[in-house]
Design a protein around this motif. Structure first.
Motif, PDB file in Angstrom:
ATOM      1  N   ASN A  89      -3.535  97.648 -97.649  1.00 46.39           N
ATOM      2  CA  ASN A  89      -2.667  96.661 -98.273  1.00 46.39           C
ATOM      3  C   ASN A  89      -1.670  96.115 -97.258  1.00 46.39           C
ATOM      4  O   ASN A  89      -1.394  96.741 -96.233  1.00 46.39           O
ATOM      5  N   GLN A  90      -1.124  94.939 -97.562  1.00 45.50           N
ATOM      6  CA  GLN A  90      -0.167  94.289 -96.668  1.00 45.50           C
ATOM      7  C   GLN A  90       1.139  94.065 -97.422  1.00 45.50           C
ATOM      8  O   GLN A  90       1.156  93.418 -98.468  1.00 45.50           O
ATOM      9  N   ILE A  91       2.231  94.592 -96.863  1.00 46.43           N
ATOM     10  CA  ILE A  91       3.553  94.480 -97.466  1.00 46.43           C
ATOM     11  C   ILE A  91       4.396  93.614 -96.535  1.00 46.43           C
ATOM     12  O   ILE A  91       4.763  94.044 -95.444  1.00 46.43           O
ATOM     13  N   LEU A  92       4.716  92.383 -96.962  1.00 45.60           N
ATOM     14  CA  LEU A  92       5.272  91.395 -96.041  1.00 45.60           C
ATOM     15  C   LEU A  92       6.467  90.662 -96.656  1.00 45.60           C
ATOM     16  O   LEU A  92       6.383  90.166 -97.784  1.00 45.60           O
ATOM     17  N   ALA A  93       7.561  90.583 -95.915  1.00 49.24           N
ATOM     18  CA  ALA A  93       8.680  89.670 -96.192  1.00 49.24           C
ATOM     19  C   ALA A  93       9.235  89.787 -97.602  1.00 49.24           C
ATOM     20  O   ALA A  93       9.637  88.799 -98.212  1.00 49.24           O
ATOM     21  N   ASN A  94       9.291  90.991 -98.151  1.00 50.66           N
ATOM     22  CA  ASN A  94       9.904  91.203 -99.457  1.00 50.66           C
ATOM     23  C   ASN A  94      11.397  91.482 -99.295  1.00 50.66           C
ATOM     24  O   ASN A  94      11.839  91.981 -98.260  1.00 50.66           O
ATOM     25  N   GLU A 153       3.802  89.996-100.963  1.00 51.37           N
ATOM     26  CA  GLU A 153       4.560  89.171-100.024  1.00 51.37           C
ATOM     27  C   GLU A 153       5.638  88.347-100.725  1.00 51.37           C
ATOM     28  O   GLU A 153       5.412  87.768-101.794  1.00 51.37           O
ATOM     29  N   LYS A 154       6.813  88.316-100.100  1.00 52.31           N
ATOM     30  CA  LYS A 154       7.932  87.446-100.488  1.00 52.31           C
ATOM     31  C   LYS A 154       8.368  87.643-101.935  1.00 52.31           C
ATOM     32  O   LYS A 154       8.769  86.702-102.613  1.00 52.31           O
ATOM     33  N   PRO A 211      -9.850  85.411 -87.445  1.00 56.60           N
ATOM     34  CA  PRO A 211      -8.945  85.153 -88.573  1.00 56.60           C
ATOM     35  C   PRO A 211      -9.354  85.976 -89.787  1.00 56.60           C
ATOM     36  O   PRO A 211     -10.537  86.147 -90.073  1.00 56.60           O
ATOM     37  N   ASP A 212      -8.347  86.482 -90.515  1.00 53.34           N
ATOM     38  CA  ASP A 212      -8.645  87.341 -91.667  1.00 53.34           C
ATOM     39  C   ASP A 212      -7.409  87.395 -92.553  1.00 53.34           C
ATOM     40  O   ASP A 212      -6.327  87.742 -92.083  1.00 53.34           O
ATOM     41  N   SER A 213      -7.555  87.049 -93.817  1.00 54.90           N
ATOM     42  CA  SER A 213      -6.481  87.166 -94.805  1.00 54.90           C
ATOM     43  C   SER A 213      -5.214  86.470 -94.306  1.00 54.90           C
ATOM     44  O   SER A 213      -5.241  85.278 -94.018  1.00 54.90           O
ATOM     45  N   THR A 214      -4.093  87.201 -94.182  1.00 54.84           N
ATOM     46  CA  THR A 214      -2.831  86.582 -93.759  1.00 54.84           C
ATOM     47  C   THR A 214      -2.654  86.561 -92.255  1.00 54.84           C
ATOM     48  O   THR A 214      -1.590  86.179 -91.767  1.00 54.84           O
ATOM     49  N   GLY A 215      -3.647  86.992 -91.495  1.00 57.34           N
ATOM     50  CA  GLY A 215      -3.421  87.110 -90.069  1.00 57.34           C
ATOM     51  C   GLY A 215      -4.676  87.081 -89.241  1.00 57.34           C
ATOM     52  O   GLY A 215      -5.617  86.336 -89.523  1.00 57.34           O
ATOM     53  N   VAL A 253       0.191  89.415-104.649  1.00 57.15           N
ATOM     54  CA  VAL A 253       1.418  89.487-105.442  1.00 57.15           C
ATOM     55  C   VAL A 253       2.464  88.755-104.608  1.00 57.15           C
ATOM     56  O   VAL A 253       2.959  89.293-103.612  1.00 57.15           O
ATOM     57  N   TYR A 254       2.773  87.526-104.986  1.00 59.63           N
ATOM     58  CA  TYR A 254       3.482  86.625-104.074  1.00 59.63           C
ATOM     59  C   TYR A 254       4.651  85.935-104.789  1.00 59.63           C
ATOM     60  O   TYR A 254       4.477  85.327-105.853  1.00 59.63           O
ATOM     61  N   GLY A 255       5.830  86.028-104.182  1.00 56.20           N
ATOM     62  CA  GLY A 255       6.953  85.215-104.606  1.00 56.20           C
ATOM     63  C   GLY A 255       7.486  85.502-105.990  1.00 56.20           C
ATOM     64  O   GLY A 255       8.139  84.653-106.603  1.00 56.20           O
TER      65      GLY A 255
END
Length: 562
Positions: free
Chosen positions: A518-523, A491-492, A171-175, A463-465
């Motif tokens: 970096n992780q770019i997710l569900a934006n 994310e988001k 397990p690590d960060s968002t995944g 940076v979320y929501g």
């Protein structure tokens, strides 16, 4: 010794044939999998072969032999294909494999046929083999000629790599981070990683692009789900290995981004009613103090500063309703509020306006800025810098920045870190390690520069929501969110009205150690004319999830991860 006239004539004919025929092309050694055209150095041509151009043949040409000769190739794959043109004037050829005649091939056809597989063998051991194609001079009785043709020779590889071993998951960060042991095949191309959710029997390839190493981070997973993984190796001929042993793993729990509201602010220990009382309260604050700003009160002063710390169990509070206003006295100078060298401070609820900078946090940690209204600001609205860490900017409204004289270029909404040219002033000439900060659930609009900017040096934040609107941004600010730091989760976020892209991630050519992973997710994206996420060509390790929305030019310039 007496020699007959007939024997002399035959000998002369053989010598003349040797002197006038085309020499064989030099051998280049055995080749691996691939397509070898008639003019390839890998193909030996002996005899008077004529090279002819044609758009209907492989690579635009074919070779034709009307006299004595042969074509030959040595190869190390498990098979070989002879591709040729068949026609009404073609004859026959004998095929030899490793010196043994295996077939006579008739190239006659009543109408010309292009790129035909006229001979094929498979299932050979992957050792060195030699194929020779010899013109016989014989023909089908219907043919009007006896020439033979060579278009190409194809050496396929049907043997897959070995099954990968050593697959592990952490397990690590968002995944979940997957690693496995490297295969050793010389023709290995890479790996494919597959994921199944829970007990599902549906396996999904995690990313379209080939995995070239032996690790992959699978980002943006549901922490309430256990995932199963397996990996396969792929060789340069696209053969897939058997699947590895299946392993299972759940992601780590996600962090929560809740922050205090005004209703969470404890009973006041001091309620200043004017600027002087507020300055005094800030100067004398101690752990557990609650400085509550009065409703319907304007505190007109520039450079309010808190340089005192609370504790984890007794933070200092500065709170008040929206009608409590810190007014900086003008957008060309001063700050609404500066927190300097402090820790464990909650800043909640009230309004800051009409200052060069809204909230500035320097050399601090565990600062919470939540549910504030910051408007009519000359430069940036909220700035965390000088190695400020472990802080949260949550649930705030930023409305109008870059309003100072000639300051539009500097009107960021939320700004993390320090520009390179300012490091000697703010971070001892070193990259500003403002790490592990959270920017979440903010509404950011009417900024003349980026709504959110993360500078090189700042790492491991979220940076979320956030809802960001780039309507007022100038053409020199192409994306409302821009990241130069490492290991940020973006994310988001809801991104609207960009000049070009929704967000960008960059690595500067003078600082290749930043802009990474970096992780770019569900934006999501609305009225974004470019890409949702543009990743700079020097940037390494950044993941763009396939769950990001498509902007007008698409999702990203790199392959997405499912």
């Amino acid at each position: 010794m007496r020699t007959s006239a007939t024997a002399l004539a035959v000998s002369f004919a053989l010598i003349l044939s040797f002197l006038t025929s085309s020499p064989a092309r030099a051998e280049v050694g055995a080749v691996g999998a691939g397509t070898y055209e008639n003019d390839s150095p890998a193909v030996t041509l002996s005899g008077d072969w004529a090279l002819k151009t044609s758009t209907q043949d492989s690579a635009g040409s074919f070779a034709q032999l009307g006299g004595t000769g042969y074509a030959q190739i040595s190869f190390t794959t498990s098979g070989i294909k002879w591709i040729a043109r068949k026609s009404s004037s073609s004859g026959q050829a004998d095929v030899y494999l490793d010196g043994v005649k295996v077939q006579t091939v008739d190239l006659y056809a009543s109408a010309t046929q292009y790129q035909q597989t006229v001979y094929e063998v498979s299932g050979l051991p992957e050792t060195t083999h030699t194929l020779r194609i010899v013109r016989t001079g014989t023909k089908n009785t219907n043919s009007i000629g006896s020439s033979i043709t060579l278009d190409a020779l194809i050496a396929p590889d049907i043997y897959p790599p070995a099954t990968p071993t050593g697959l592990t998951a952490t397990p690590d960060s968002t995944g979940i981070r997957l690693t496995w042991t490297a295969n050793t095949e010389p023709d290995l191309a890479g790996y494919r990683l597959y994921r199944a959710n829970g007990t599902s029997s549906t396996w999904v390839q995690v990313q379209d692009a080939m995995i070239l190493g032996t690790t992959l981070f699978d980002a943006g997973l549901d922490p309430a789900t256990t995932y199963r993984y397996r990996v396969r190796a792929v060789d340069t001929s696209a053969n897939l290995s058997p699947t590895s042993t299946v392993i299972s793993q759940a992601p780590a729990p996600r962090p929560t981004f809740s922050a205090p509201t005004l209703s969470d602010c404890p009973t006041a220990t001091v309620t200043p009613t004017d600027a002087t009382q507020l300055r005094t309260a800030l100067a004398n604050a101690s752990p557990g103090d609650v400085i509550r700003l009065a409703a319907n009160t304007t505190y007109s002063f520039s450079w309010y500063t808190l340089a005192r710390s609370g504790t984890a169990t007794q933070p200092i509070w500065i709170c008040g309703p929206r009608s409590a206003v810190i007014d900086g006295g003008g957008t060309s100078d001063g700050r609404g509020l500066r927190i300097d060298g402090a820790s464990y401070v909650n800043v909640v609820g009230f309004t800051m306006r009409n200052a060069a900078k809204g909230l500035q946090v320097r050399s601090s940690s565990y600062i919470v800025a939540s549910n504030l209204l910051i408007e009519q600001i000359g430069d940036e609205a909220i700035h965390l810098l000088s190695n400020t860490t472990d802080s949260m900017v949550v649930g705030n409204t930023v409305d109008g920045t870059g309003l100072g004289p000639d300051r539009a270029f500097y009107g960021e909404g939320v700004y993390i870190g320090t520009a390179r040219e300012n490091r000697c002033q703010y971070s001892n000439c070193q990259p500003d390690r403002s790490d592990r900060n959270v920017i979440a659930f903010n509404q950011i609009m009417n900024t003349t520069s980026e709504a959110i900017e993360i500078k090189a040096g700042a790492s491991s934040g979220w940076v979320y929501g956030n809802s960001v609107d780039g309507t007022k941004m100038g053409s020199d600010h192409p994306a409302p969110i821009i990241v130069f730091g490492n290991q940020w989760v973006i994310e988001k976020n809801d991104i609207k009205n960009a000049v070009a892209d929704g967000l960008q991630v960059w690595t500067a050519d003078y600082e290749l150690q930043y802009g990474l992973d970096n992780q770019i997710l569900a934006n999501t994206a609305t009225n974004v004319p470019g890409l949702l996420a543009r990743i700079g060509n020097l940037t390494k390790g950044t993941i763009v999830g396939c769950d990001n929305a498509l902007a007008q030019q698409g999702r990203s310039n790199i392959s997405c991860q499912r």
